[in-house]
Each structure stands twice: as structure tokens, then as C-alpha cells.
Design an enzyme around this catalytic site. Structure first.
Site, PDB file in Angstrom:
ATOM      1  CE  LYS A  76      -9.193   2.134 -10.616  1.00 41.58           C
ATOM      2  NZ  LYS A  76     -10.535   1.748 -10.120  1.00 41.58           N
ATOM      3  CB  SER A 151      -9.828  -1.242  -7.623  1.00 35.45           C
ATOM      4  OG  SER A 151     -10.708  -0.467  -8.420  1.00 35.45           O
ATOM      5  CB  SER A 175     -13.290   0.820  -7.084  1.00 34.38           C
ATOM      6  OG  SER A 175     -13.025  -0.519  -6.794  1.00 34.38           O
TER       7      SER A 175
END
Ligand code: GLN
Length: 483
Positions: A76, A151, A175
């Protein structure tokens, strides 16, 4: 080749069926071919990947082994990667090349994992749809008109579309688990302090925790093994030994006490999801689990508390992006105040600005007691509810989300509507508990997740339950058409 799980890749590499370099090339080509539909990557790191793959092959040739040695993954884009753009999904950090690797990145690299790239995400991890990214929305591979969740939407979409077997992610209020649910993956948010936050760009420091996103519990065990552990660079990291997560996957569920909170099934939950959750309960009962109704009476207060605490911490964390030390700087500032205002106004998107304003307000003199302090008191009540529940049960089970993935743009005009979708996930962050989401079926062709929560440091128990469930169901093996 792209259908293989991490566990299958480890076996294939050990048996010399293929090399990490071959596999890496196949996946990089697949990303180049298919990702334009999804937008799940912000940066591809082809050169680094091939270098790491060759090094892993050489280590294997020298007799080394290890489940992650030569395994392709992605990070990420809020994990700092030395010399590589680490954007956090924001224009603010579009030009930021991290000067060092996050602990998670360094640990996985040392274990021999191969970094294919950095995945798209909501700006500064604020969001549940991956629509707040400065690099554009990510599409859900199950239906390109729907969001993949957020997210960590880039990591989720990429793994779900079989662009790679697993990716790192972070979970401040859901997330990891919510995008896992929306894309038919297994995702684990570890206990707060289990995985180092050093080099993980902070959103809300008391809630943020890194963890794995993969297709199976078995793969989450492998990736978590490489991520977890004490780190003296992170003062909130906990000095507890890391168990062998793969070793307990096979444990029997006979007599496992599963608590199902009665509050989970009230209005707001899509009844079709409720039904799939009941099916998963029956499945676990067949495996020997015993079901008990429990109560989490303060759950209804969790969303308002979270949406005070998280923005408050964010407003403080994001004050470092001032256009001076790093990040976006406006053109030709008149003076220092103009530099701050315009750099931040241009660099941050609307959702981030909203959170900074809410947070700064909640922390300001006169409002601190009414909002921030009160939210912290609610946080303790939420934790106490869990502590009482875990006196009676071994894990807690329920839906991961009240609804399946919504259409792109559907909640853009109403941020609170999106906040309400976090109802099942944020309590684990407020309490610091580990939580896992795993595939439990489909509604209108869109995946649904079931969430399991466990006491502190019981990640192994979550992975064990999920693995046993996955040995007896096949939801997690379904592949989105076109991928
Ligand atoms: N949806 C939540 C938020 O917007 C959680 C995000 C996260 O876990 N990073 O704050």
C-alpha cells in the site's frame, strides 16, 4: 500461474517448477495488461522486482528456503519505500521519495519477498471507497462500476483480480477488512502493536495497524509472519513473541465458543447479508463450534467516537505537511502564512481537508472536553464491552459491512453515509483488537464478508477459524470474470 496462492507459489519455488524471476515477469505483464481497467497501482517497481526475484532465486539455489522467499507482493502506498515514490494517495506527496524503508517493507524484503509496486489508496487512508485518491478511483474487479472498498482499495482490487497473490494494507477503521469483504478476499487487522508502524505514514496513530490482504487465511498467515514483531523504532510496538501462525491453522474447532452480538442484526444490515452470515454460523457449527448470543451495548456510540478521535489525531499528524520540509509547495508564496495556506490547500483533497477541520475543531480549547475527551471515554466503554464478551466466548462473529460494495460515486455527496458503513469494523480499532474478514457468499454478484474478532494477540485463532471454514467452503476460490 497468476491463479496461485502464496502457499502454492512457495511449494512451486521449492520444487523448482518455476523461478521467482519467471513468475515476476508473468505478473508484471499481467499488471501492465489489466490494471488500466482497475487503477489499482500508483507505481510499478519493475526494476526492483526483477532484481529482488533474481536475488531470491540465487538464495534458493544456495539452499535457503522460506515461504516468502521469491514471493511477489505489493505495498500500500503509505509504507515508505527507500528511493521510491511513497504518495499516500495524495498530491501532497506525489513528489516524495522516502529516504528509508518502513519496518514492514524491510522485514518482507529480508524474507525474500519481491515488490511489484505500490498500490492505490484513499488519500492518507481516509475513506471507504478508494475514491479520495489523487490518482483516481479504483474499480472493483467483480463489477467495474462499483467501488472496491477503502482505504486499501488498490491492494484489494489487485489481489482480487489475480494481478498478484497478496499485498500489504493498513486498517485504521476497517481499511483491510472492508475492502477484503468487497472484493472476496481474506484480510487481517492485527492487534494494535503487533505490526510496526515505523515508516507507515500516520493517519490516526492510536488506531492504525498494518496487516495482510490475500485470498486465503493460509496466505494471510504467511504474510503476517513476515510483518509481525517487536520494533524498537515504534514506541507502540509490543515486545511479545510472534507465534508460528501457519502451525495452528489445522487446529480443531471442536468446542470453540463463538459469540454473535445481538446488536449486529438490527436495522441497517442488508437482510441478504444477514442470511449469509447465518449460513457461515451453521458451517462453523458443523465444525464443532458452539454459538452464544452476546451483547455489545455501546456499539452504537462507536461511529461518532471514531469520527472525533481519528480526525483529531489526523489533524495533528498531518500538520507536518507544511510545504517546507517535504511534500507539495505552492508557487511563489508571498510570505510564510501564504506558503502554508496554499501548499496545504493545493496539496490536500477535500476529504482530508474536512477531517483536518473536524479534528482541529474537536481539539480546540472549549471543545476538547465536549468532543475529544468524551470520545475517549466512549472508546473505553467499547473496549469494556469486548472484555466482558471475551470472558464468555473465544471469538465474535458478524458481518464485516452492512451492505455490499456501492456504485462509484454513490456516496460522494454525503460523507456521513460512507462513515456509517464502518459500523462493524471500527470497534476493533477503538479497542485495539485483532479482526479478520473472509468471503461468505455473494449478493447481486458482489462479494460479502464475515468478520471474526478475537482477544488481543489471538491472530492465530482467527486464522485457524478462517482456514477451517475455507477448507469446507469455496467462496474464497471464486474468481471475478475477466480476470
Ligand atoms: N473508513 C474509515 C475512515 O475513513 C477507515 C479508514 C481506514 O481504516 N484507514 O476513516
Amino acid at each position: 500461474m497468476h491463479q496461485m496462492t502464496l502457499a502454492e507459489i512457495a511449494r512451486g519455488l521449492a520444487d523448482k517448477k518455476f523461478s521467482s524471476e519467471e513468475l515476476t515477469k508473468v505478473l508484471l505483464a499481467r499488471i501492465t495488461q489489466l490494471d488500466p481497467q482497475l487503477n489499482s497501482f500508483i507505481s510499478l517497481t519493475e526494476e526492483l522486482a526483477l532484481e529482488q526475484a533474481k536475488a531470491a532465486d540465487a538464495r534458493r539455489a544456495n539452499g535457503e528456503s522460506g515461504a516468502l522467499l521469491g514471493a511477489p507482493i505489493a505495498h500500500k502506498d503509505l509504507f515508505c519505500t527507500q528511493g521510491i515514490r511513497t504518495s499516500c494517495g495524495s498530491k501532497m506527496l506525489d513528489n516524495f521519495k522516502a529516504p528509508y524503508d518502513a519496518t514492514v517493507v524491510a522485514k518482507l524484503a529480508a524474507a525474500g519477498a519481491v515488490t511489484l509496486g505500490k498500490t492505490n489508496m484513499d488519500e492518507f487512508a481516509m475513506g471507504s471507497a478508494n475514491e479520495s485518491s489523487w490518482y483516481g478511483a479504483v474499480k472493483n474487479p467483480w463489477n467495474l462500476e462499483h467501488v472496491p472498498g477503502g482505504s486499501s482499495g488498490g491492494s484489494a482490487a489487485a489481489v482480487a483480480a489475480r494481478l498478484l497473490p497478496a499485498a500489504t494494507a493498513t486498517d485504521t477503521g476497517g481499511s483491510i477488512r472492508q475492502p477484503a469483504a468487497f472484493t472476496n478476499l481474506t484480510g487481517l487487522k492485527p492487534t494494535y502493536g503487533r505490526v510496526s508502524r515505523w515508516g507507515m505514514i500516520a493517519y490516526a496513530s492510536s488506531l492504525d495497524q498494518g496487516g495482510p490482504l490475500a485470498r486465503t487465511a493460509e496466505d494471510c498467515a504467511i504474510l503476517l509472519q513476515g510483518m509481525a514483531g517487536f520494533d524498537q523504532n515504534d514506541s507502540t510496538s509490543i515486545d511479545e513473541p510472534v507465534p508460528d501462525y501457519s502451525a495452528s491453522l489445522g487446529d480443531s474447532l471442536q468446542g470453540l465458543r463463538i459469540g454473535v452480538p445481538k446488536e449486529y442484526f438490527s436495522a441497517g444490515l442488508d437482510p441478504r447479508i444477514g442470511e449469509l452470515i447465518q449460513n457461515s454460523i451453521k458451517e462453523l457449527q458443523k465444525l464443532g463450534a458452539v454459538i452464544k448470543e452476546i451483547s455489545l451495548p455501546n456499539m452504537q456510540h462507536a461511529i461518532p467516537a471514531y469520527y472525533v478521535i481519528a480526525p483529531a489525531e489526523a489533524s495533528s499528524n498531518l500538520s507536518r505537511f507544511d510545504g517546507v520540509r517535504f511534500g507539495h509547495r505552492c508557487e511563489q508564496p508571498k510570505d510564510l502564512i501564504d506558503l502554508y495556506k496554499r501548499s496545504r490547500g493545493e496539496g490536500f483533497g477535500p476529504e482530508v481537508q474536512r477531517r483536518i477541520m473536524v479534528g482541529a475543531y474537536a481539539l480546540s480549547a472549549g471543545y476538547y472536553d465536549a468532543y475529544y475527551l468524551k470520545a475517549q471515554k466512549i472508546r473505553r466503554l467499547v473496549k469494556n464491552d469486548f472484555m466482558a464478551a471475551f470472558n464468555e466466548v473465544d471469538i465474535i462473529l458478524g458481518p464485516t459491512t452492512p451492505n455490499p460494495a456501492w456504485k462509484l460515486g454513490a456516496k460522494n455527496s454525503d460523507p456521513v453515509a460512507a462513515y456509517l458503513e464502518d459500523v462493524y469494523t471500527i470497534t476493533a480499532n477503538l479497542a485495539g483488537l485483532p479482526g479478520l474478514s473472509m468471503p461468505a457468499g455473494f449478493v447481486d454478484g458482489l462479494p460479502v464478508g464475515v468478520q471474526l474478532l478475537a482477544p488481543y494477540f489471538q491472530e492465530g485463532r482467527l486464522l485457524n477459524v478462517a482456514h477451517q471454514y475455507q477448507l469446507n467452503t469455496d467462496w474464497h476460490t471464486r474468481t471475478p470474470t475477466g480476470f
